[in-house]
Each structure stands twice: as structure tokens, then as C-alpha cells.
Write an enzyme that holds these catalytic residues in place. Structure first.
Site, PDB file in Angstrom:
ATOM      1  N   LYS A  91     -15.422  -1.312   3.169  1.00 39.56           N
ATOM      2  CA  LYS A  91     -14.787  -1.741   1.918  1.00 39.56           C
ATOM      3  C   LYS A  91     -15.891  -2.365   1.095  1.00 39.56           C
ATOM      4  CE  LYS A  91     -10.314  -3.170   3.943  1.00 39.56           C
ATOM      5  NZ  LYS A  91      -9.710  -4.313   4.693  1.00 39.56           N
ATOM      6  N   GLU A 135       0.821  -1.214   0.000  1.00 42.37           N
ATOM      7  CA  GLU A 135       0.000   0.000   0.000  1.00 42.37           C
ATOM      8  C   GLU A 135       0.853   1.262   0.000  1.00 42.37           C
ATOM      9  OE1 GLU A 135      -3.011  -0.260   3.078  1.00 42.37           O
ATOM     10  OE2 GLU A 135      -4.117  -1.717   1.889  1.00 42.37           O
TER      11      GLU A 135
END
Ligand code: PGA
Ligand code: ZN
Length: 422
Positions: A338, A208
Site C-alpha cells: 500500500k 470496501e
């Protein structure tokens, strides 16, 4: 209502070079959208599941040809020629799949179709995607989400060189997205310099975009994050603070938490996390305990109340009934949302509404395997999330989202959400 002309799936690659699904939806008036969907690594056992081909000779079994074919085949057959709104479109997908975790057609196929339809509708209505998401949810955005930005990475995103997954920076004093990103970029630059001096490591980044040097311990990782704030000229806990994602489900083995060289029981793990929150300016703690330990979570929440929000990711998996269950147990006060854990936009919206009904704060989040798409920022704005978690401030699949948020700020001039007080 919009009439679907066709929907087609393709296999594309995500930011880890693994397959994922893209879908192109064309409406009868000609409005068209092509989107792609992300994929997690530190997944929850209770989230909607992706369909993978399982052919070991191709992408180590991770191919998405079947999922893409499900979009062009059964999903297209079920929706082509029909006039649908988002809710009824998503219901067709849910019924067609027919399983609780959406594994038959694949949550990757379902979300790609759902999102492509939503964005095609926004084009048809001459709305921007965030305006369409807001309209469908009955909202009228009045603020922008505050960025939480990965500084250091560990866990499954960085070869497990340290147990905890993310140490993030949140600017507390920034009044605009523009300010928040400028501050964070300075902290990141300071962290590059610090890791170079202290660990002799170049600025190599994890999945990430967080830096991932060989920290001696979790305490060292947190201390280095605080030092980076100071080196960037910020006052820890005043101008900026830290958020932590322990991603505990993935350090839990044989009923023990493996942190540094210790194996901790639940009570010891809670003490450890409370200790971090006392010793460091941590204002948000995510997945501090394993995903199904409702009791442990509520004890932790009691002990950190007033200092840190307790953010649920793996525990609630963007699922309405798990959010209700967590709220009843007093196990969390913030939702990590999410949308691919839910599988369709409408399932995601139901999770959002459940979180709001319990007074929770909402962070809309990317996954560790991302694409160059930026619809996530529109979703966070349209659904009025207080925070947006996208990963770091490097790697283009992350920057696509931050840059989209900057663009929305320039167009709307909306204020940035305050940090939630707990
Ligand atoms: P994942 O991690 O996308 O690998 O699941 C993100 C997170 O845990 O927040
Ligand atoms: Zn998480």
C-alpha cells in the site's frame, strides 16, 4: 528529469465521506496531473501517518486542510523551479518532513505530491502512468495482476459484526482480467442471493463493498463464501478459491485474539487459522496474527506452506526494513503493498524491491477509504504485482480501478499472472 512549475494541494472527500488530500502538479512544459490519495481504517501502528487537522468542530477532527496547505506551501516552495527525477523529488519531500513516519507534513500530503509529479511526468513523456511507473522501476511489464475481490466484510470495515475483515474471491482458472471479473461478478451475485435467503438481509455493503450480513460465526462466513462459489457454478479450489484478511492487530486485546465468542492465545489462534485453511479452499492468509509477532507468523507459515501464501500487511507496512526483518524471521512470503503506508512512490518502490529480493509475491492494494482515482491499477501493472486487491466489485471508487485494469488489458493484451504456487 522534469522541471516543476508548481504543485498545489486541496482537501477533498474519500469514499467514507472523510477528508483526504488531492494535489495538482504542473511541469514547466505544461504537462499537468491531479491525483488524490486514499486512507486506511485498519491501519498498522508502524505505517506512515496522515496529518489530520484535529479540529473537533470540523469533520470530527479529520480535516486535511493543513496537509493540503503543506502541499501548496512548503512542498511547492521546495520543488518549484527545480529539475528533478522521481527519486530526487521524493527525497526532497522526505528531507523536508524529516520524521520517520512522515507525520510532520503528513504522509497524505507527501504521497499526493509524489504521485501527482509521477503522473505529470508520464504525460510529459507521452507515456501511460503504468509505463512511467515501470520505466522508473527499471521494469518492463509482462503480465497483469490477478484480481482478489472482497465478497464478505467484517472487522473495522463493517462495524465489527464479525471479527475477520475480508473474505475474498480469487479466480484461479481465469485466463484474462475480463474472465476473472466476470466470474467474480457471478459469485457476488450468488452471495447477494444467499444472504437474502439465509439472513433476510438486503445487499447493503461495507466500506470496501463486501456484503456484511450477521454471520453466526467465522466458519459460517467461510462456508457461505464456498456456497456462493458453488452457486455461481464454480468448483471451489479449482476454478476459484478464497483469500482471507484476518486484520488480527484489530482483534488483539490483552494478548488474546477475540474471534467469535472465544479469546484465543497465540497457539490456539494459529490452530484456528490452520483449521480454516484445512476446512476451506483458502489460498492466501493475510495478517493472521498481530503485527509484531514475528515468531507466531513464522510458525504459521511453516504449518500452511504448500497450501496458502502468508501475506503481510500490518506487519511490514510497505517498509523496506520491516520486510527484510520479516524475511529473515521466515514470517511471510508475500507482501501487501500500500503505497500510502510508505508515504512516497520511491519508498514504495524500495519496499517492492525488498520483497522481490526475498522471492516474495506482491499484491498491490487499495485502502478502505478510497477515491475515484485509478492510478492504483497502473501502479500494480507497472510494478508487475501478481495480484491486485481493490475491495469488491461494487462501489465506483473500486470499479474505477477494475475498469482501468480492463482498459490496460485491452490495450496491452498482456497475460494474467499465474496464482503463486507455495
Ligand atoms: P485499511 O484495510 O485500508 O482499512 O487499512 C485494508 C486492509 O487491511 O487490507
Ligand atoms: Zn489487510
Amino acid at each position: 528529469m522534469s522541471r516543476v512549475e508548481s504543485i498545489a494541494g486541496e482537501e477533498v472527500l474519500d469514499s467514507r465521506g472523510r477528508p483526504t488530500v488531492a494535489a495538482t502538479c504542473r511541469l514547466e512544459g505544461g504537462a499537468t496531473a491531479r491525483v488524490s490519495v486514499p486512507s486506511g481504517a485498519s491501519t498498522s501502528p508502524v505505517e506512515a501517518v496522515e496529518l489530520r487537522d484535529g479540529d473537533p468542530r470540523r469533520y470530527r477532527g479529520l480535516g486535511c486542510r493543513t496537509a493540503a496547505a503543506n502541499v501548496s506551501g512548503p512542498i511547492n516552495q521546495a520543488v518549484a523551479g527545480r529539475e528533478l527525477d522521481q527519486e530526487s523529488f521524493d527525497q526532497v519531500l522526505i528531507d523536508l518532513d524529516g520524521t520517520a513516519q512522515k507525520g510532520r507534513l503528513g504522509a497524505n500530503a507527501l504521497l499526493a505530491a509524489s504521485m501527482a509529479f509521477a503522473i505529470a511526468r508520464s504525460h510529459e513523456s507521452l507515456l501511460q502512468p503504468f509505463e512511467q511507473f515501470a520505466r522508473d522501476a527499471g521494469l518492463a511489464p509482462h503480465r497483469l495482476p490477478r484480481p482478489t475481490v472482497n465478497l464478505f466484510s467484517g472487522g473495522l470495515h463493517a462495524g465489527k459484526q464479525i471479527a475477520i475483515q475480508d473474505v475474498l474471491v480469487v479466480s484461479l482458472s481465469a485466463r484474462t482480467i475480463d474472465d476473472a471479473l466476470a466470474m467474480t461478478s457471478d459469485v457476488y451475485a450468488a452471495a447477494i442471493e444467499l444472504t437474502r435467503k439465509r439472513y433476510g438481509s438486503r445487499a447493503l455493503v461495507a466500506d470496501e463493498g463486501g456484503l456484511a450480513p450477521e454471520f453466526a460465526s467465522t466458519d459460517a462466513m467461510l462456508a457461505d463464501a464456498v456456497q456462493s462459489l458453488i452457486d455461481a457454478g464454480l468448483r471451489p479450489g479449482v476454478d476459484a478459491a478464497l483469500c482471507v484478511d484476518v486484520a488480527s492487530t484489530h482483534v488483539y486485546e490483552s494478548e488474546l485474539y477475540r474471534i467469535d465468542s472465544a479469546a484465543l492465545e497465540r497457539a490456539q489462534m494459529i490452530d484456528r487459522v490452520v483449521g480454516w485453511i484445512k476446512d476451506f479452499p483458502i489460498v492466501s492468509v493475510e495478517d493472521a496474527l498481530v503485527f509484531d509477532d514475528w515468531e507466531g507468523w513464522s510458525e504459521l507459515r511453516r504449518r500452511v506452506a504448500g497450501r496458502s501464501i502468508v501475506l503481510a500487511d500490518d506487519m511490514t507496512a510497505t517498509n523496506r526494513s520491516r520486510i527484510d526483518q520479516a524475511a529473515e524471521a521466515g514470517a511471510a512470503d508475500a507482501l501487501l503493498l500500500k503505497v500510502n503506508q510508505a508515504g512516497t512512490l520511491s519508498d514504495g518502490r524500495r519496499a517492492l524491491e525488498a520483497a522481490r529480493s526475498h522471492g516474495w509475491t506482491v499484491t498491490v492494494s487499495a485502502r478502505s477509504g478510497e477515491t475515484e482515482d485509478a492510478w492504483l491499477s497502473d501502479l500494480a501493472v507497472g510494478w508487475e504485482a501478481e495480484q491486485l486487491k481493490v475491495g469488491s466489485i461494487t462501489r465506483s471508487e473500486r470499479l474505477a480501478k477494475w475498469n482501468r485494469l480492463l482498459s490496460i488489458e485491452r490495450q496491452t493484451d498482456l497475460p494474467i499472472a499465474a496464482w503463486p504456487s507455495r
